[in-house]
Motif scaffolding. Sequence first.
Motif, PDB file in Angstrom:
ATOM      1  N   LEU A 156       0.984  -1.264   0.187  1.00  0.00           N
ATOM      2  CA  LEU A 156      -0.148   0.012   0.093  1.00  0.00           C
ATOM      3  C   LEU A 156       1.041   1.265   0.250  1.00  0.00           C
ATOM      4  O   LEU A 156       1.832   1.364   0.820  1.00  0.00           O
ATOM      5  N   ARG A 157       0.613   2.091  -1.168  1.00  0.00           N
ATOM      6  CA  ARG A 157       1.476   3.381  -1.448  1.00  0.00           C
ATOM      7  C   ARG A 157       0.678   3.806  -2.010  1.00  0.00           C
ATOM      8  O   ARG A 157      -0.416   3.972  -2.958  1.00  0.00           O
ATOM      9  N   PRO A 158       1.201   5.396  -2.041  1.00  0.00           N
ATOM     10  CA  PRO A 158      -0.092   6.395  -3.241  1.00  0.00           C
ATOM     11  C   PRO A 158       0.547   6.228  -4.599  1.00  0.00           C
ATOM     12  O   PRO A 158       1.860   5.267  -4.592  1.00  0.00           O
ATOM     13  N   GLY A 159      -0.659   5.634  -5.343  1.00  0.00           N
ATOM     14  CA  GLY A 159      -1.075   5.690  -6.508  1.00  0.00           C
ATOM     15  C   GLY A 159      -1.035   3.430  -6.781  1.00  0.00           C
ATOM     16  O   GLY A 159      -1.191   3.431  -7.560  1.00  0.00           O
ATOM     17  N   VAL A 160      -0.962   2.888  -5.557  1.00  0.00           N
ATOM     18  CA  VAL A 160      -0.901   1.664  -5.605  1.00  0.00           C
ATOM     19  C   VAL A 160      -2.227   1.193  -5.282  1.00  0.00           C
ATOM     20  O   VAL A 160      -2.894   2.061  -3.458  1.00  0.00           O
ATOM     21  N   GLU A 161      -3.142   0.319  -5.819  1.00  0.00           N
ATOM     22  CA  GLU A 161      -4.648   0.626  -5.003  1.00  0.00           C
ATOM     23  C   GLU A 161      -5.060  -0.994  -5.226  1.00  0.00           C
ATOM     24  O   GLU A 161      -4.293  -1.606  -5.820  1.00  0.00           O
ATOM     25  N   LEU A 162      -5.942  -1.935  -4.091  1.00  0.00           N
ATOM     26  CA  LEU A 162      -5.865  -3.029  -4.107  1.00  0.00           C
ATOM     27  C   LEU A 162      -7.955  -3.084  -4.877  1.00  0.00           C
ATOM     28  O   LEU A 162      -8.304  -2.467  -4.344  1.00  0.00           O
ATOM     29  N   ARG A 163      -7.457  -4.112  -5.599  1.00  0.00           N
ATOM     30  CA  ARG A 163      -8.943  -4.068  -5.949  1.00  0.00           C
ATOM     31  C   ARG A 163      -9.327  -5.742  -6.546  1.00  0.00           C
ATOM     32  O   ARG A 163      -8.936  -6.569  -6.453  1.00  0.00           O
ATOM     33  N   VAL A 164     -10.516  -5.582  -6.365  1.00  0.00           N
ATOM     34  CA  VAL A 164     -11.176  -6.853  -6.705  1.00  0.00           C
ATOM     35  C   VAL A 164     -11.679  -7.155  -8.004  1.00  0.00           C
ATOM     36  O   VAL A 164     -11.792  -5.877  -8.632  1.00  0.00           O
TER      37      VAL A 164
END
Length: 232
Positions: A156-164
């Motif tokens: 987790l950091r700016p510009g990185v996302e967790l998506r289904v």
Amino acid sequence: MSLFETTSIQCPVCDTLSDFQAAGSVNADRRPDLREEILDNSFQNVTCPSCNEMMRLEPVVNYLDVELGLWLAAYPPRQIGEYLALEDEVQMLFDESYGAAASASAQEVGADLQPRLTFGWPATREKLFLRKEGLDDVVIEMLKLDLLRRLPEAPLRPGVELRVTSVSDDALGFVWIETASEEILQAFECNKALLVEIEGNLDAWAAVRSDLTRGLFVDMQKLYLGEGRDAA
């Protein structure tokens, strides 16, 4: 009606400036093919005519899907820091189109629409996918927060996302994805039992739900973007 307008894009590889048709609005009920293109990640993909470099136009689009009961305003991920101001603009737009400031017939349509604000194609695709699968996007964001406590290495950091990205009888498929490039950094599955556990204990998540649903940007990222919106 789905509307497109000509926009000029400079190729990041060969610097060629080319014209492409950028979507301004999508009516998925009249153009279900565009709904499928968003879901399969091919929507607004273009190719440089000089060097054949593949590119994707940034989202600046309104999406209407009466069949699925979804209305989206999608913006480029670089504007996520402006989400509070954009929430106000988008809420006003929805109210004028399908809410309190719209005609009686439009309000009737709007009563069955879930309005949302998204940033980037991965988030936009996820909202559409969850709606299609009958999953509550608010509970999914709660699940993501719960997963952050459980995952040994969460990038987790700016510009990185967790998506289904997928769903089966027993599991949800997740990816850690770099928003701008849409490069998948990690993929994993989560047992649906964790989702059922949250759904059965919503009282314990009441404060988080309140924070997530205060405005049209329903995403766990908002909890890390400054003070947020004051409660009414």
